[in-house]
Write an enzyme that holds these catalytic residues in place. Structure first.
Site, PDB file in Angstrom:
ATOM      1  N   GLU A 165      25.310   2.912 -45.814  1.00  0.00           N
ATOM      2  CA  GLU A 165      25.806   1.946 -46.800  1.00  0.00           C
ATOM      3  C   GLU A 165      24.641   1.032 -47.138  1.00  0.00           C
ATOM      4  O   GLU A 165      24.003   0.472 -46.247  1.00  0.00           O
ATOM      5  CB  GLU A 165      26.992   1.129 -46.268  1.00  0.00           C
ATOM      6  CG  GLU A 165      28.263   1.924 -46.125  1.00  0.00           C
ATOM      7  CD  GLU A 165      29.425   1.098 -45.580  1.00  0.00           C
ATOM      8  OE1 GLU A 165      29.380  -0.143 -45.689  1.00  0.00           O
ATOM      9  OE2 GLU A 165      30.361   1.701 -45.033  1.00  0.00           O
ATOM     10  N   GLU A 219      31.204   1.801 -38.540  1.00  0.00           N
ATOM     11  CA  GLU A 219      31.232   0.414 -38.059  1.00  0.00           C
ATOM     12  C   GLU A 219      32.317   0.179 -37.015  1.00  0.00           C
ATOM     13  O   GLU A 219      33.136  -0.727 -37.132  1.00  0.00           O
ATOM     14  CB  GLU A 219      31.413  -0.554 -39.235  1.00  0.00           C
ATOM     15  CG  GLU A 219      30.232  -0.577 -40.181  1.00  0.00           C
ATOM     16  CD  GLU A 219      30.351  -1.640 -41.260  1.00  0.00           C
ATOM     17  OE1 GLU A 219      31.236  -2.525 -41.149  1.00  0.00           O
ATOM     18  OE2 GLU A 219      29.575  -1.590 -42.225  1.00  0.00           O
TER      19      GLU A 219
END
Length: 821
Positions: free
Chosen positions: A531, A457
């Site tokens: 995730e 991210e």
């Protein structure tokens, strides 16, 4: 895009050195493989520790670095590094050690307005950082007794990791400085060490700067090793084994690095053997080379043997490569490298294959953090956590978001758990690339490792050309060091841009609904859920209460960016091109207390298990669909005094054909089980017994019951193991459960339980899984949370009987007998 790399994942395995096997094997087995010509000793015991800061004049003693630190070699650089320094007032500690767990929880004195996230919440409200210099710097001292026979050897210290900015001093000299809280580093101390005399090792650790957005701990939270070798030796991570099956046989390409850290030229003979999982030699080879003084070299060979025993998640067979180095017929080094034989393939259309068989990645993301000990997790506790994940059905682990300990990786190799391992920083500066290189060199032989992750991210660069250039540099380095495994990155946006086409496998963080569209646009790139889920739950709670920071444990609550467990897994399970996914997270962890993100919450709510490893109800959802054994899990508890007649949502996670629900013997109807979905009833509350009866292939399973419990009456104390190693490191995980007079669990019990220990052991930490608790971790008393608490018992270095008694006012105590040998 490089389709050819996406279909290659052939591997090898193992720990860096044989002593690492002590994480999961008896200590004597580890010692048996230690060569007389090379020594690697773990320095866990007899450390002294003190908090302090060089610029803090209020300290009672000055042990900081002085102004002349770099002016002259050998000049006094820190009074704490002097042989005669009085450290009797310092705390006695053993490694691993995390001083941050001893710090108090401190609320933000200037919190943001209601409804906004508190920036102090991310790291769990611990007083670390530049604004807390008095608690962000720690000093360690250790007397290093070096035998006189080490004269003439090459001596070094190996740090598996320290958080975060480290200065290492030996005998008053600065011998190394290191930044990077998760990367291992090596310190050559040959010139400064004095064999035959006491040597003062001093380590200054500065945790003022964090690297993540979660609790990271502070101090020497991983092992430190003393390494002694002959001048001619195999260096750290100096053996590479690339093994693969060939039909029913095996072939391994072997590269062995050699160093000559001496003046004379050395003619080296390297005898290489492969030993199978039963200890039987199956292959051998010999290679020779000549090394000039102060030079490096390599030997290479290819080895083959018959009837390969493949490493898999069900049969994690480990071979050992043994390299013995001789100079003038004298054995100067012996290096062992565990490895495995297997193939692993990511296919863009069909998902992941292990040894040619399709295998969905059933994974969990985990931080290095556990109740009671913080980031300083004992080796056996690492294994225990993996055991809980495997019991849930996990076959894969994503290290989030940093390289894990080598002991955890050893355990994954030994237990058959696949790993996506990740570097901490997505960057191409020299320091970041050095950290990446150490990760790949350390773990490139492991059969468990199936991909290298270069980032997570990175919103500011992941979709940009700059990000693509950084990723290209990182991937180039990985491919040079290990061309057998693919690369990946975990993105939460910018799919298809920047980094996406650079890596082999694209990881989706949460944006599960976008995966179908991406696969349609880019059908040649494998994808997985890096995730997934991110459901938030409070263990044992079933009614939301924002004032008390409680979220219900039904599979309903999640942040805006995430989904329920059922939503993401149903999609992934039904689409073969999705290689699998890694839930966020396996365990609750300190910091990031979503969904509240402000005081008094100090820990996350994401885990399938709480911070102690006690299962939440979502654990049983995954258990139902990730393991084949029939399961019926019924919830909630059945203590709802004052709500008689009110409708209570009753859920069942089950993988059988049909479930029938009963209340006090009366049927409430049956439901057919739909794959990957839960069952639900609305039941008016009446005290008594609620019961679920499952049916599989026409056969009734044993009923699952929840009974209305009475008040707390007694304690049940159990341990995961009662026979321990007397090595000063082994642990038993102690569980306390509060029961009523009839032996039924009391679901909301909050009882102050004290642990009394007699014998050669101690309690090193306690917890209860409550993300709002501000109790001390290093204590012998803990309040149970919804009926449960945990203590971690660690042995001393002497054997004997151990007795642990758990007591609470007004309750019948419980005693557990253990033995260390």
């Amino acid at each position: 895009m490089r389709p050819s790399r996406r279909v290659i994942l052939q591997g090898s395995a193992g720990a860096v050195a044989a002593l690492s096997l002590s994480a999961f094997a008896p200590a004597e087995a580890a010692q048996a493989v230690q060569a007389s010509s090379s020594r690697r000793t773990r320095l866990d015991h007899d450390w002294r520790f003190a908090l302090g800061h060089a610029q803090d004049p209020a300290r009672d003693f000055d042990f900081g670095l002085d102004q002349a630190t770099y002016a002259k070699a050998g000049r006094k650089v820190a009074s704490a590094a002097a042989a005669g320094f009085d450290d009797s007032g310092w705390q006695s500690v053993r490694l691993p050690h995390d001083w941050a767990i001893d710090l108090p929880f401190v609320a933000n004195s200037n919190p943001p307005p209601a409804g906004e996230d508190d920036p102090k919440a991310a790291h769990g409200f611990k007083p670390l950082g530049r604004e807390h210099p008095e608690t962000s710097v720690g000093w360690y001292r250790h007397t290093l007794d070096l035998p006189a026979d080490l004269a003439g050897k090459r001596l070094s210290l190996e740090f598996d990791g320290a958080f975060r900015d480290v200065v290492v001093l030996l005998n008053g000299f600065i011998v190394h400085e290191h930044e990077g809280g998760y990367s291992p580093f090596r310190v050559d101390i040959t010139d400064i060490a004095a064999p035959g005399e006491p040597n003062v090792l001093t380590v200054r650790v500065d945790a003022s700067l964090g690297e993540g957005w979660f609790y990271e701990g502070a101090g020497l939270y991983r092992h430190v090793w003393l390494v002694a070798t002959d001048p001619v030796h195999v260096p750290q991570w100096g053996v590479m084994v690339r093994a693969e099956p060939v039909g029913t046989d095996a072939r391994a390409a072997v590269v062995i690095d050699l160093k000559n850290e001496g003046d004379p030229e050395a003619v080296c003979q390297v005898d290489i053997r492969v030993v199978d999982p039963d200890g039987v030699q199956v292959a051998e080879a010999t290679a020779t080379t000549t090394l000039a003084g102060w030079n490096e070299g390599q030997v290479e060979t290819t080895m083959t043997w018959n009837r390969a025993r493949l490493w898999s998640t069900g049969t994690p067979h480990l071979y050992r490569l043994i390299a013995e180095v001789r100079v003038d017929e004298r054995l100067v080094d012996r290096y062992e490298q565990p490895f495995g034989v297997r193939t692993a393939v990511f296919d863009a259309a069909r998902g992941f294959f292990l040894n040619g068989q399709p295998l969905k990645l059933l994974g969990a993301c985990c931080h290095q953090d556990h109740a009671g000990v913080g980031a300083a997790i004992p080796d056996r506790l690492q294994i225990w956590r993996l055991e809980q994940l495997k019991a849930m059905g996990c076959n894969a682990y994503r290290a989030s978001h940093n390289p894990p300990t080598p002991e955890l990786m050893d355990a994954c190799d030994a237990m058959g758990i696949l790993v996506i391992t990740e570097t901490r920083r997505m960057a191409s500066d020299d320091a970041a690339l050095a950290e990446l290189e150490s990760l790949v060199r350390r773990d490139r032989n492991r059969p468990s490792v199936i991909a290298w992750s270069i980032g997570n991210e990175e919103q500011t660069i992941q979709g940009t050309e700059r990000g693509a250039r950084i990723a290209t540099t990182m991937v180039r380095l990985i491919n040079r060091l290990d061309p057998t495994r693919p690369t990946t990155a975990a993105l939460d946006q910018d799919f298809g841009e920047g980094v996406s086409p650079v890596v082999d496998i694209l990881g989706f963080n949460y944006r599960t609904p976008l995966m179908e569209g991406y696969h349609a646009r880019v059908p040649t790139q494998p994808i997985l859920g890096s995730e997934t889920g991110s459901t938030v739950q409070t263990r044992g709670e079933y009614v939301r209460d924002d004032a008390r920071h409680i979220v219900p444990a039904y599979d309903t609550e999640h942040p805006w960016w995430a989904s329920t467990a059922e939503e993401w897994w149903t999609l992934a399970a039904e689409r073969p091109y999705i290689a699998g996914g890694f839930i966020w997270t396996g365990f609750d962890y300190r910091g990031e207390p979503t969904p509240f993100n402000r005081w008094p919450s100090v820990a996350s709510y994401f885990g399938a298990m709480d911070s102690c490893g006690f299962p939440k109800d979502n654990y049983w959802y995954y258990r139902a669909w990730w393991r084949p054994e029939p399961l019926v899990h019924l919830f909630p508890h059945w203590n709802w005094a004052g709500r008689e007649g009110e409708a209570i949502p009753v859920w069942v996670h089950a993988n059988v054909d049909r479930v029938e629900l009963f209340l006090n013997g009366r049927s409430l109807g049956s439901r057919d089980v739909v794959a990957n979905r839960h069952l639900e009833w609305s039941v008016p509350y009446a005290p008594g017994v609620i019961e679920a009866r499952g049916f599989k292939d026409g056969r009734a399973l044993a009923p699952v019951r929840r009974e209305t419990a009475g008040p707390s009456s007694r304690i049940a104390l159990t341990g995961d193991r009662t026979r321990l190693r007397a090595d000063g490191q082994d642990v038993s995980m102690l569980k306390v459960e509060i029961l009523d007079a009839q032996g039924r669990p009391v679901p909301a019990a909050a009882e102050p339980v004290t642990f009394d220990v007699s014998g050669p052991a101690r309690i090193i930490g306690v917890g209860n899984g409550n993300p709002v608790s501000h109790e001390a971790d290093r204590a012998t008393t803990r309040l149970t949370f919804n009926g449960l608490a945990q203590a971690i018992l660690q042995t001393d270095r002497t054997g004997g009987s151990i007795t642990v008694t758990a007591r609470a006012p007004g309750l019948r105590p419980s005693t557990l007998q253990l033995r260390a040998a």
